[in-house]
Design a protein around this motif. Structure first.
Motif, mmCIF file in Angstrom:
data_model
loop_
_atom_site.group_PDB
_atom_site.id
_atom_site.type_symbol
_atom_site.label_atom_id
_atom_site.label_comp_id
_atom_site.label_asym_id
_atom_site.label_seq_id
_atom_site.Cartn_x
_atom_site.Cartn_y
_atom_site.Cartn_z
ATOM 1 N N LYS A 68 25.708 44.218 53.109
ATOM 2 C CA LYS A 68 26.809 43.159 53.273
ATOM 3 C C LYS A 68 26.683 42.017 52.486
ATOM 4 O O LYS A 68 27.384 41.067 52.237
ATOM 5 N N ASP A 69 25.220 41.841 52.271
ATOM 6 C CA ASP A 69 24.700 40.474 51.621
ATOM 7 C C ASP A 69 24.527 40.837 50.036
ATOM 8 O O ASP A 69 24.039 39.846 49.314
ATOM 9 N N SER A 70 24.681 42.017 49.573
ATOM 10 C CA SER A 70 24.407 42.222 48.215
ATOM 11 C C SER A 70 25.453 41.680 47.377
ATOM 12 O O SER A 70 26.674 41.532 47.816
ATOM 13 N N GLN A 75 31.076 41.708 45.164
ATOM 14 C CA GLN A 75 32.127 42.014 43.950
ATOM 15 C C GLN A 75 33.203 42.956 44.338
ATOM 16 O O GLN A 75 34.393 42.895 44.161
ATOM 17 N N ARG A 76 32.680 44.325 44.885
ATOM 18 C CA ARG A 76 33.590 45.249 45.410
ATOM 19 C C ARG A 76 34.849 44.576 46.338
ATOM 20 O O ARG A 76 35.784 44.977 46.075
#
Length: 159
Positions: A68-70, A75-76
């Motif tokens: 969840k931090d990526s 972006q998604r």
């Protein structure tokens, strides 16, 4: 007597099982060796029993949970949020357009009903005029002359 090798079951990176078998011909084998013949690997879904033997479409395949931090996850989510907003706006606009059309049709219906009433009144008046005129004509028409009633064309009795 040697035995042909057993098929090997391996899984690739998409979770699809691959059955591979190889023919080993030896001089002591009872099976004849066929030159130039190769066996083709067969693709079988990893969990074919749960899907009825059919492969799942890519949209139904489980994806590994994203962090969840990526940046990719962020972006998604942002794209999804924009798509949801657009979808809701289209839905609201469609509802507004439909309501406007309903209102227009109601107004047109009221106009047409008023026109029907007006034309019905006009028809009634014209029927009454026609019947009055027809009645007046019937009163002015003289009955045909009989043997005891002799009148001339001016209505004067003749002797």
């Amino acid at each position: 007597m040697s035995r042909p090798s057993q098929p090997k079951l391996t899984a690739d990176h998409n979770g699809v099982s691959v059955i591979q078998s190889q023919a080993h011909a030896s001089s002591s084998s009872s099976l004849p060796a066929v030159a130039g013949l190769q066996q083709v690997p067969q693709l079988v879904p990893a969990n074919s029993s749960s899907t009825g033997g059919k492969a799942l479409p890519p949209s139904k395949m489980k994806k590994p949970p994203a962090d969840k931090d990526s940046e990719e996850y962020r972006q998604r989510r942002e794209r999804n949020n924009l798509a949801v907003k657009k979808s809701r706006m289209r839905s609201k606009q469609k509802a507004m357009d439909t309501q406007q059309r309903v209102n227009e049709l109601k107004e047109e219906n009221e106009r047409l009903e008023a026109k029907i009433k007006l034309l019905s009144k006009e028809l009634s008046v014209l029927k009454d005029l026609f019947l009055e005129h027809a009645h007046n004509l019937a009163d002015n028409v003289q009955p045909p002359a009989g043997p005891e009633d002799t009148t001339d064309s001016a209505g004067v009795p003749q002797l």
